[in-house]
Write an enzyme that holds these catalytic residues in place. Sequence first.
Site, PDB file in Angstrom:
ATOM      1  CE1 TYR A  92      -4.312  -2.053  -9.088  1.00  0.00           C
ATOM      2  CE2 TYR A  92      -6.357  -0.934  -8.556  1.00  0.00           C
ATOM      3  CZ  TYR A  92      -5.455  -1.946  -8.334  1.00  0.00           C
ATOM      4  OH  TYR A  92      -5.688  -2.860  -7.341  1.00  0.00           O
ATOM      5  CE  LYS A 165      -4.394  -1.193  -4.312  1.00  0.00           C
ATOM      6  NZ  LYS A 165      -5.798  -1.283  -4.732  1.00  0.00           N
TER       7      LYS A 165
END
Length: 554
Positions: A92, A165
């Site tokens: 991420y 996510k």
Amino acid sequence: MSQALPAVMSDPLTNRGTAFTTEERERLELVGWLPDAVLSLEEQHRRTYEQLQRQPDALAKNVYLEELHDRNEVLYYRVLGEHLTELLPIVYDPTVGDAIKRYSHEYRRPRGVFLSIDRPQDVRPAFQRRGLGPDDVDLLVVTDAQEILGIGDWGVNGVQISVGKLAVYTAAAGLHPDRCIPVVLDVGTDNETLLNDPLYLGVRRSRTRGKRYDEFVTAYLETAAELFPHALLHFEDFGPDNARRILEQNADRYRIFNDDLQGTGAITLAAVVSALKATGTPFRDQRLVIFGAGTAGVGIADQLVEAMVRDGLEPADAARRVWLVDKQGLLTDDMDDLRDYQRGYARPAAEVRGWSDEGGIDLPATVRGARPTLLIGTSTATGAFTREVVTAMAQHVERPVIFPLSNPTERIEAMPADLLTWSDGKALIATGIPVDPVELNGVRHVIGQANNALLYPGLGLGTVVSRARRVTPGMLLAAAEAVAGQARVGAPGASLLPPVADLRASSATVAVAVARAAISDGVAENSPEDLVQAVQDAMWQPRYESLPDAGSAR
């Protein structure tokens, strides 16, 4: 002529590579497809991590992990979960930003649902053809990629933000990967680099806006909510105006959550709750300056104002304890370029007249005039929190609470070492990036990272377990307080937030608090007697389960 892999090996959720046992190889007709040795998941994990460590840089590690993700999800999540502190920045923020920039050039296989503004009639069949029933999906993460992290508009490449996510949701809170769907709304892009790139994979024209855009978002919401009535609809990295408008118009109709607005506000609230425990002062006495009045900054203001109201202030009085500073300086009610969501916080121009001898009222002048107890940065303006700003704040408050939340590192408003030095070690600090502890005057200051990953996975899990019809302010507050409750702020230099290393256990604690709040708020469709056990039972574990016979992947 090449021969296709057996279905059980081509499906990343059932493939286990060299961990297929001798019995499974015979039963599933895999004889001859694999080397003789049978490895355990732990042995596979050890080898995979060694290979990962040999990758030359963060982007290469991201690519390696995505390739693993594409062939063996159990092993992928085992590696990610065992090394979450190290690998969260790889899968991420910040490395995913580089992966997004390269997406169209590094494209390997589709992961997610791609919805084009040019084919709105495809929204329903795009989901229906996945063969998923109304009880088969817990979570969808959707983006239109207009404001990706700190890198802006990246069109269809932004699907990777939804994929990343969801990886965090699974690694941190055990949301089953087969019950989660990444989605990208491809409405075009204003990024000229992409529009002129012959390999760009998205709709090749400027962003669609207005009525057509709104109808497309509505089609997505209506379809997703109808087909998957128990799923949480997570919105990510939409532009400031769209993000807030979509949330406000639909929060009472759908099970919708916007991490940039609500998640950022709630994790900041958690850090403030911890800071106020250290200072011993109540919310109703705080004075807040936010530098950077975009989606994140105003979302934080909203959460902190709600906290002041819960602590006894009237809403109007709480809002008057907030000063927003943006590119044009302190926002005042005589400005004609304010966004709708900023107007409620604009200060009366007459009230601040004389704060500056020049045109606009800049951040130092605002700090001198407002005398804040809390200073929060979401501006991406490098070095904006100067010695002048910090010393002016420290003149009026014993323990200034200062959160430079912008990321990546090159965009942070100030580094914690400087903030501590300028405040003689008294500042209480949280950042948006991971920062090493700071030694000053014999005290080791551990800097908490206001990482949304500390909050949204548990919020999502709690919503799923309770089957909450919507995400309420009470659920957000419960999530923030559950995060803050895991920090031990009594010792000098203690972090205001729990460490990312404990994220899975932390997410379970948050989920229990969120589910309990959903029940209390009257929005839960499921009210387990033992919430702790219900949360544990709902958390998927990365391990090899029993497999179907040959001819069926699942």
